[in-house]
Each structure stands twice: as structure tokens, then as C-alpha cells.
Design an enzyme around this catalytic site. Structure first.
Site, PDB file in Angstrom:
ATOM      1  N   ASP A 177       0.825  -1.208   0.000  1.00  0.00           N
ATOM      2  CA  ASP A 177       0.000   0.000   0.000  1.00  0.00           C
ATOM      3  C   ASP A 177       0.865   1.266   0.000  1.00  0.00           C
ATOM      4  O   ASP A 177       2.080   1.201  -0.187  1.00  0.00           O
ATOM      5  CB  ASP A 177      -0.975  -0.034   1.186  1.00  0.00           C
ATOM      6  CG  ASP A 177      -0.278  -0.006   2.553  1.00  0.00           C
ATOM      7  OD1 ASP A 177       0.967   0.140   2.618  1.00  0.00           O
ATOM      8  OD2 ASP A 177      -0.987  -0.140   3.574  1.00  0.00           O
ATOM      9  N   GLU A 180       3.715   0.930   2.148  1.00  0.00           N
ATOM     10  CA  GLU A 180       4.649  -0.140   1.799  1.00  0.00           C
ATOM     11  C   GLU A 180       4.463  -1.361   2.708  1.00  0.00           C
ATOM     12  O   GLU A 180       5.410  -1.991   3.134  1.00  0.00           O
ATOM     13  CB  GLU A 180       6.093   0.412   1.821  1.00  0.00           C
ATOM     14  CG  GLU A 180       6.110   1.833   1.273  1.00  0.00           C
ATOM     15  CD  GLU A 180       7.444   2.392   0.877  1.00  0.00           C
ATOM     16  OE1 GLU A 180       7.672   2.480  -0.331  1.00  0.00           O
ATOM     17  OE2 GLU A 180       8.244   2.731   1.744  1.00  0.00           O
ATOM     18  N   GLU A 335       8.664  14.106   8.220  1.00  0.00           N
ATOM     19  CA  GLU A 335       7.612  13.176   7.761  1.00  0.00           C
ATOM     20  C   GLU A 335       6.494  13.098   8.793  1.00  0.00           C
ATOM     21  O   GLU A 335       5.317  13.136   8.478  1.00  0.00           O
ATOM     22  CB  GLU A 335       8.238  11.798   7.580  1.00  0.00           C
ATOM     23  CG  GLU A 335       7.277  10.670   7.313  1.00  0.00           C
ATOM     24  CD  GLU A 335       7.984   9.320   7.392  1.00  0.00           C
ATOM     25  OE1 GLU A 335       8.247   8.851   8.528  1.00  0.00           O
ATOM     26  OE2 GLU A 335       8.282   8.747   6.330  1.00  0.00           O
TER      27      GLU A 335
HETATM   28  C1  BGC Z   1       6.140   5.928   3.427  1.00  0.00           C
HETATM   29  C2  BGC Z   1       5.854   5.990   1.948  1.00  0.00           C
HETATM   30  C3  BGC Z   1       6.776   6.971   1.275  1.00  0.00           C
HETATM   31  C4  BGC Z   1       8.233   6.730   1.648  1.00  0.00           C
HETATM   32  C5  BGC Z   1       9.132   7.839   1.139  1.00  0.00           C
HETATM   33  C6  BGC Z   1       7.607   5.643   3.628  1.00  0.00           C
HETATM   34  O1  BGC Z   1       7.846   5.568   4.973  1.00  0.00           O
HETATM   35  O2  BGC Z   1       5.379   4.911   4.035  1.00  0.00           O
HETATM   36  O3  BGC Z   1       4.537   6.402   1.730  1.00  0.00           O
HETATM   37  O4  BGC Z   1       6.623   6.846  -0.120  1.00  0.00           O
HETATM   38  O5  BGC Z   1       8.355   6.681   3.028  1.00  0.00           O
HETATM   39  O6  BGC Z   1       8.698   9.086   1.594  1.00  0.00           O
END
Ligand code: BGC
Length: 382
Positions: A177, A180, A335
Site C-alpha cells: 500500500d 509499503e 515526515e
Molecule cells: C512511506 C511511503 C513513502 C516513503 C518515502 C515511507 O515511509 O510509508 O509512503 O513513499 O516513506 O517518503
């Protein structure tokens, strides 16, 4: 939306808040542009080792934000990178589709990956690579960019044709998803992302009538499948035949339009997310343990974007203010933030494994920019 009233964020933001947000938008655009590679690729995060790659998912949302903010050249460069990556794999895509037509089994690691090196190569590290959503999202973002800036789509026709054929063949395949995880399921927000791309491509004159028809037919099948198998208790579910929630479900309406933002199914889904996962910051899902399961800036901004679409301007501004308040002192956005963890005991293990939370995360900056532009707080010209 067709006849939305003009958006006036002024009553909800004082002058100091507005100035802070405008400065953070400028910083965000600089972070994104400053980290974009000459190839057009955007690294997910330049300072977090496992994120020094370009994801189709993150990149498409970042390019969409740049396009909204008037930075068309940055978005063009990213779409050129996507196009080159896909066209370079034309043989792989044709072979995968031929194998599917012959009824052969295909292992997850034989599909296209979700992320690439900045020069379009494959990452040497093990990763949860089989994810389909980004291939829909880049088509969706390119479509909106072309509509906004009038760029010709002809140069992207080959890559778009390949992407549509790939998605038409494999959309119903279980895959990892947005986060990931859970390769064994069919994820509703993944299906929405694919829908967004296929619905867009079904309208492109540059594609063959067969491709457009297949895109339109598949988009319809996706919607029907989600209605059949992706609803529980009146709300959308994280995956088909499940009953859980996930904040990425916001994207089923905003922006991918699988369902209109005012449809009861979306109203109920947003209400359920507000009860379970959203309180300013937004968690991904209730049993998240990644970095302790913090609050994600990009989801908080996406929820705000949805509020704009349904006319909840005060709530949208509150989301914008919340995201702005999470920026570090120099303006960089992480993030996720850790003030309200769902699984505090799981925080340290991730720091030990991969280092502190990824900062700056370009996707966080991008969604903040998108929300600010949609609220009219930051300019769209330039
Ligand atoms: C997230 C993804 C994202 C990736 C890079 C992962 O931890 O779950 O959605 O694409 O980080 O930002």
C-alpha cells in the site's frame, strides 16, 4: 468543484500566521527545487539514507504541488523523468502483460518497483517494491498539470500508453500500500490512485481510442469493486473485504475523485477518520508502529485540502496552522512528529535502525504548499 464559493481564509488567519505561512511556503518551494536532481527526480528526503530515491507516489504529489504553485518547469522536469523511466521499461511491461495473458504466475518482485535512483535506475537495496498507486498518481498529476499550464501531452503519449496498459492489466493484483505494507491485500487508496490516473487518461486525445476505452472501462470496474468490497459500516475500508480505516482514504475523494467529496460514503469516511485518527495531526492507521506511529504532516494537509473542497474553510486553516507549527526552526518539515505517539515503545527501534525521522520530507512540504495554494494563502502565479 463546479460552483464552489470563493475561498476566503482571511477570517481564520491573523497577519502573523499568514506571514509565517507565506515564509514557509517559500522555504518549501526552495527545499523542493533545491533538492530536485538535474534528471527531474525528487528524492523523498535528501538526508534520510533509505529515502534518497525517487518514488512515483511522493514525486507525483510533489510535482502536483509545484505545478499548483506556478513552478511549471520543476513539474515538467519530473514528468519527463517519469516518462523516461517508464519508456525504458517498455520491454518489461510488454513481457509482463504477455505473461499475464498466457496465464503465467508473476512474482511480486518481477513487477515495476515503486522507487528509483535519481538517474532512473533500480535501487540495489531490498525494498517493498511492488506498489501500483504511484503509476496512477503520475498520470493524474500530469493531466492536472497539462490542464493548468496548457503543456502539450504528446511528448508523454508513449509513457502514458504503457502506464495505462500496465494498470489495466494489473490493477486488481494485491500489492503493497501507500505505506509499503500488507502486500497480501488490495488497498482502497491504491485503487483510488489508479482510478485517478486512468480516468484522466481516458480523456486524452493523444492516446489511441483502444487505450482510452480500456482506461475508462477499468476506472468503472475499480469504482464498482470498491463499492462492492471496500465499504463497512457506511465508510470506506483500508483494504477490500476488511473493516479498518486508513487516513490515505481521504485521497479517494480528494484528490482522486473516485467518489465526490460530498457523497455520504465520503462524509462517513471522513467522520470516522476524524474520530479515530485525526486531531490536528493525522495518524496513518490505529496500529501504526513506524517511528512509534506519529502524526503525519502530509495527511494533516491532505485532510485540510479535503476541507477546502467541502467548504470547511475554518477547519482547513486549522490544518494549515497545525502543519506550519510542526516545521523545525529553519523551516524544514519532517515526515511525522512524535508528540502524540500511538506506540511509544516502538520509536527507538526505528531511530536505531534508520536514524531520526526523515527531515526534510519533500512530500510534507509539497502537501503544505498545496493546502496553502488551495486556500489562496500562497500565490499560484509565477
Ligand atoms: C512511506 C511511503 C513513502 C516513503 C518515502 C515511507 O515511509 O510509508 O509512503 O513513499 O516513506 O517518503
Amino acid at each position: 468543484m463546479a460552483s464552489s464559493p470563493p475561498i476566503d481564509a482571511r477570517p481564520h488567519l491573523d497577519a502573523a500566521e499568514r506571514a509565517h505561512i507565506v515564509a514557509l511556503v517559500d522555504h518549501s518551494l526552495a527545499v523542493i527545487e533545491g533538492n530536485q536532481a538535474a534528471s527531474g527526480a525528487y528524492p523523498a528526503s535528501p538526508s534520510f539514507p533509505v529515502y534518497r530515491y525517487c518514488w512515483f507516489r511522493d514525486g507525483a504529489f510533489i510535482a502536483d504541488a509545484m505545478s499548483r504553485a506556478g513552478r511549471a518547469a520543476s513539474a515538467d522536469a519530473f514528468f519527463g523523468w517519469c516518462s523516461a523511466v517508464v519508456v525504458a521499461r517498455a520491454g518489461q511491461i510488454d513481457a509482463l502483460i504477455a505473461r499475464r495473458e498466457r496465464g503465467e504466475a508473476i512474482a511480486g518482485d518481477e513487477f515495476l518497483p515503486c522507487r528509483y535512483t535519481l538517474d532512473g535506475g533500480e535501487s540495489p537495496e531490498e525494498w517493498w517494491e511492488f506498489q501500483l498507486d504511484g503509476y496512477g498518481t503520475w498520470l493524474w498529476a500530469l493531466d492536472r498539470h497539462a490542464g493548468r499550464h496548457g503543456g502539450p501531452l504528446a511528448g508523454f503519449a508513449h509513457a502514458a500508453e504503457l502506464t495505462v496498459r500496465y494498470l489495466v492489466a494489473f490493477w486488481a493484483e494485491p500489492c503493497y500500500d501507500w505505506w509499503e505494507e500488507h502486500a497480501e491485500h488490495r488497498h482502497t487508496s491504491t485503487l483510488a490512485s489508479i482510478y485517478g490516473g486512468l480516468e484522466a487518461a481516458s480523456r486524452w486525445d493523444e492516446l489511441t481510442p483502444e487505450t482510452r476505452a480500456a482506461a475508462a472501462r477499468t476506472a468503472g470496474e475499480i469504482r464498482a469493486r470498491v463499492l462492492d468490497e471496500g465499504v463497512h459500516d457506511g465508510h470506506l475500508t483500508k483494504w477490500l473485504d476488511g473493516d479498518g480505516l486508513d487516513a490515505s482514504l481521504i485521497a479517494c475523494s480528494t484528490p482522486f475523485g473516485l467518489f465526490a467529496p460530498t457523497e455520504p460514503l465520503i462524509v462517513q469516511t471522513i467522520r470516522a477518520l476524524e474520530e479515530e485518527l485525526a486531531h490536528g495531526g493525522v495518524h496513518r492507521y490505529s496500529d501504526d508502529t513506524y517511528f512509534g506511529g506519529g502524526e503525519w504532516l502530509l495527511l494533516a494537509a491532505m485532510l485540510g485540502w479535503h476541507y477546502v473542497e467541502v467548504g470547511r474553510i475554518g477547519d482547513a486553516c486549522a490544518q494549515l496552522i497545525w502543519v506550519a507549527a510542526q516545521a523545525r526552526s529553519g523551516g524544514d518539515m519532517p515526515e511525522q512528529v512524535s508528540g502524540h505517539l500511538l506506540a511509544p515503545g516502538s520509536f527507538d527501534e526505528w531511530v536505531e535502525r534508520w536514524g531520526p525521522v526523515a527531515t526534510p520530507l519533500l512530500w510534507s512540504h509539497a502537501m503544505f504548499v498545496t493546502l496553502a495554494v488551495e486556500l489562496g494563502v500562497a500565490g499560484a502565479a509565477g
